[in-house]
Scaffold this active site. Structure first.
Site, PDB file in Angstrom:
ATOM      1  N   ARG A   1      14.934  44.942  56.923  1.00 43.90           N
ATOM      2  CA  ARG A   1      13.654  45.656  56.862  1.00 43.90           C
ATOM      3  C   ARG A   1      12.665  44.897  55.979  1.00 43.90           C
ATOM      4  O   ARG A   1      11.472  44.841  56.273  1.00 43.90           O
ATOM      5  CB  ARG A   1      13.913  47.057  56.316  1.00 43.90           C
TER       6      ARG A   1
ATOM      7  N   ASP B   1      11.793  55.140  66.935  1.00 42.82           N
ATOM      8  CA  ASP B   1      11.339  56.341  66.239  1.00 42.82           C
ATOM      9  C   ASP B   1      10.662  57.272  67.235  1.00 42.82           C
ATOM     10  O   ASP B   1      10.166  56.820  68.271  1.00 42.82           O
ATOM     11  CB  ASP B   1      10.363  55.988  65.112  1.00 42.82           C
TER      12      ASP B   1
ATOM     13  N   ARG C   1      20.662  59.119  62.163  1.00 40.58           N
ATOM     14  CA  ARG C   1      20.213  58.117  61.192  1.00 40.58           C
ATOM     15  C   ARG C   1      21.370  57.305  60.639  1.00 40.58           C
ATOM     16  O   ARG C   1      21.412  56.970  59.462  1.00 40.58           O
ATOM     17  CB  ARG C   1      19.463  58.771  60.011  1.00 40.58           C
TER      18      ARG C   1
ATOM     19  N   ARG D   1      18.177  53.134  55.736  1.00 34.59           N
ATOM     20  CA  ARG D   1      18.046  52.649  54.367  1.00 34.59           C
ATOM     21  C   ARG D   1      19.279  52.781  53.478  1.00 34.59           C
ATOM     22  O   ARG D   1      19.349  52.131  52.438  1.00 34.59           O
ATOM     23  CB  ARG D   1      16.880  53.362  53.677  1.00 34.59           C
TER      24      ARG D   1
ATOM     25  N   TYR E   1       3.271  66.150  64.526  1.00 36.56           N
ATOM     26  CA  TYR E   1       2.802  64.921  63.855  1.00 36.56           C
ATOM     27  C   TYR E   1       1.430  64.506  64.371  1.00 36.56           C
ATOM     28  O   TYR E   1       0.576  64.056  63.621  1.00 36.56           O
ATOM     29  CB  TYR E   1       3.808  63.783  64.044  1.00 36.56           C
TER      30      TYR E   1
END
Ligand code: 1CP
Length: 349
Positions: free
Chosen positions: A42, A79, A29, A33, A155
């Site tokens: 973004r 992702d 990562r 952010r 998921y």
């Protein structure tokens, strides 16, 4: 370990089993952010998946951390959940809440997933890879990735992130026939996806099995080791020589059978693994990567320096890649990343 032929890029040299005076470094990562330039970009995109499927934007986001820190590897910005999305499951990323999927719970839900159109759907991701190949510095390696079947399946079955994985385990333990069908589909789809990433220019693969540590040992064998082994075999048969990093996060002592049986070239160590154990049990078999606590990177200062030095001292006497034990946290001050990278660069045994 058998030393393979010596590729030039430092990151690939570690994966080939070389010990280097200064280890290569990248961070899980590393794009995201915590970087103001990511947040700005973004804010312009319609949604997170939209960002993943926009080659212009995804290329730019991948390059952002390289410009600041000059990491030894870039990781494709995408992702793990683009795979269920491309199989036809409904996937949304809700602001501040993480991913939401229409859960796969019954036989008919698995029947509804399809490989038809799968590669077409992912075409923008492949386009990003081919742009990155031309855009990154010559010494920087390009990493492609996917989620490992177990983690992606959690998921898909839960319909979101989870703390206890009750739904995924209910299917895995109660209807192993059904869960096996889902895992088999993921092995096929993920294999195709990664082979295409390699053809477009990625030089190494990382398989993220973020929730591997949730399973007891027999289930770990069935749902982590066996599918990963099949996936690794499939990729290496199709594209011999591509290095593969496994990340069975939270696996504890099961890192050892994971390393012995899956055929990976390297393992990424989570924060909880005792380093002396990993060095003595794993590093003669595969390259190591990891395992700085992301919270130490967030805190910075001397706590960060000491922890980084300890990892370098223990791990860098064999093939090693500096990284975190999990992804960079959103609240990490960017200057702490600079401090860490400077310290690793200055390391001389
Ligand atoms: O809104 C945003 O900006 C979303 C935040 C974000 C980012 C930056 C998500 C949502 N995914 C990503 C990118 C990402 N995800 C990368 C790219 C590049 C890089 O490392 O720089 C990678 C490799 C991933 C992989 C990923 N996605 C994993 C495996 C690694 C891990 O963190 O354990 C997992 C579990 C996901 C699922 C996911 N994606 C995003 C969220 C919020 C989640 C859920 C995490 C959870 O359930 O806790």
């Amino acid at each position: 370990m058998i030393e393979k032929s010596s590729p030039k890029k430092p990151f690939l040299r570690s994966l080939a089993g070389e010990t280097q005076e200064r280890p290569p470094c990248w961070l899980m990562r590393q794009a995201g952010r915590y970087l103001p330039e990511y947040r700005a970009l973004r804010a312009q995109s319609k949604g997170f998946l939209d960002l993943c499927y926009s080659p212009d934007l995804a290329t730019e986001v991948t390059l952002q951390p390289l410009r600041r820190y000059g990491f030894d590897a870039a990781i494709l910005f995408s992702d793990i959940l683009v795979v269920p999305d491309a199989l036809g499951q409904t996937v949304h990323f809700q602001e501040g809440e993480g991913p939401k999927l229409t859960p796969v719970r019954h036989s008919k839900d698995i029947d509804a997933l399809t490989l038809d159109g799968f590669q077409d759907h992912l075409r923008p991701v492949f386009e990003t890879v081919s742009r990155l190949k031309d855009a990154i510095p010559t010494e920087t390696a390009l990493i492609g990735f996917a989620g490992a079947p177990w983690t992606v399946a959690t998921y898909m079955v839960e319909g979101s992130g989870s703390k206890d994985f009750v739904e995924a385990k209910t299917m895995a333990y109660g209807r192993p026939d059904l869960f096996q069908r889902l895992i088999d589909l993921l092995v096929d789809a993920t294999g195709d996806y990664l082979i295409k990433q390699i053809d477009q220019g990625v030089e190494a693969i990382q398989l993220f099995d973020s929730w591997a540590g949730a399973l007891p040992e027999d289930a770990f064998e069935t749902w982590v080791i066996a599918p990963t082994k099949r996936l690794v075999e499939r990729i290496k048969t199709a594209r011999p020589g591509i290095p593969i990093i496994g990340f069975p996060r939270g696996a504890g002592a099961l890192y050892l059978p994971f390393v012995e049986r899956t055929g990976v070239d390297a393992v990424s160590l989570d924060t909880g693994i005792p380093l002396d154990w990993a060095v003595s049990h794993l590093q003669s078999k595969v390259a190591l990567q990891g395992n700085l606590d992301p919270v130490l990177l967030m805190i910075g200062g001397q706590a960060l320096d000491h922890a980084a030095d300890r990892i370098l001292r223990l791990c860098n006497n064999g093939p090693f890649i500096f990284n975190l034990g999990h992804g960079v946290m959103q609240t990490t001050p960017p200057e702490n990343v600079g401090r860490l990278v400077d310290r690793i660069r200055a390391w001389r045994g």
